[in-house]
Motif scaffolding. Sequence first.
Motif, PDB file in Angstrom:
ATOM      1  N   GLY A  93      40.619  22.613   9.193  1.00  0.00           N
ATOM      2  CA  GLY A  93      40.656  24.060   9.100  1.00  0.00           C
ATOM      3  C   GLY A  93      39.947  24.602   7.872  1.00  0.00           C
ATOM      4  N   PRO A  94      39.978  25.916   7.702  1.00  0.00           N
ATOM      5  CA  PRO A  94      39.289  26.571   6.582  1.00  0.00           C
ATOM      6  C   PRO A  94      39.851  26.112   5.240  1.00  0.00           C
ATOM      7  N   THR A 127      38.468  21.223   1.253  1.00  0.00           N
ATOM      8  CA  THR A 127      37.192  21.362   1.951  1.00  0.00           C
ATOM      9  C   THR A 127      37.412  20.958   3.400  1.00  0.00           C
ATOM     10  N   ASN A 128      36.752  21.637   4.325  1.00  0.00           N
ATOM     11  CA  ASN A 128      36.926  21.332   5.746  1.00  0.00           C
ATOM     12  C   ASN A 128      36.358  19.956   6.074  1.00  0.00           C
ATOM     13  N   GLU A 131      33.344  19.775   8.742  1.00  0.00           N
ATOM     14  CA  GLU A 131      32.048  20.166   8.200  1.00  0.00           C
ATOM     15  C   GLU A 131      31.456  19.031   7.370  1.00  0.00           C
ATOM     16  N   ALA A 156      42.041  18.089  13.013  1.00  0.00           N
ATOM     17  CA  ALA A 156      40.600  17.850  12.876  1.00  0.00           C
ATOM     18  C   ALA A 156      39.968  17.425  14.193  1.00  0.00           C
TER      19      ALA A 156
END
Length: 222
Positions: A93-94, A127-128, A131, A156
């Motif tokens: 997530g964010p 941190t995601n 990404e 995730a």
Amino acid sequence: MPDEVSDIIWSALRDGSYEAKEARWAVKAARPKDRILELGSGIGVITSLLAAVDGTQVMAFEANPHTVTLAEKVIRANNRNNVELRQGLLTAGPPQDFTFYVREDLWMSSLLEHQGPYLKTIKIQSTNIDEFIRQANIDLIVMDIEGAELDLLKGAELPGVERVFLEFHDHLYGLEGIRHLTSAMADKGFAYDPRGSSGPCVLFSRNTDPRSYEAEDIHAAA
């Protein structure tokens, strides 16, 4: 280093028992040229072993700044130049702010307040993970994050990841938590891989290519 870790950890390091079982199975999960993401690198013992596998690139994260300093020393002592070690936290997530609980025994430090008495807390912005995985083209994830694996792996996506090796912490979330975790991994296309698992040290794999049991695995299971 004796004055930088607890007596329990130093004793385990001296007699070779520190993370010995986890280390053995984590290294078996790695393949030559893997791009490896390690979450919860601790003092860098398993990090250094993963980096010794031919052609691997290891990207390691540890939340505790003091532990990162120790891990840097261990990695340098083992002459591993294929490791990127960062102080930080990857979550699903964010990005958001988390409280990290630092305990005397470094392996007990975690995001969980109820895990036991702690020396202090630190604030960390996450941190995601998805990404990061996309940017780094990760093949294998190795994690020992003291119970945080449950929420992480439920939330995730793990894009492109072939294998995930982790240690269950069922004393923190029970068999119900393991059921939720394994179900979430199955939904992502991962299967429990008995050829790379032993007790709480578990490998999840997406790769369906047949692999034979090695003789040492059969002996260990007997």
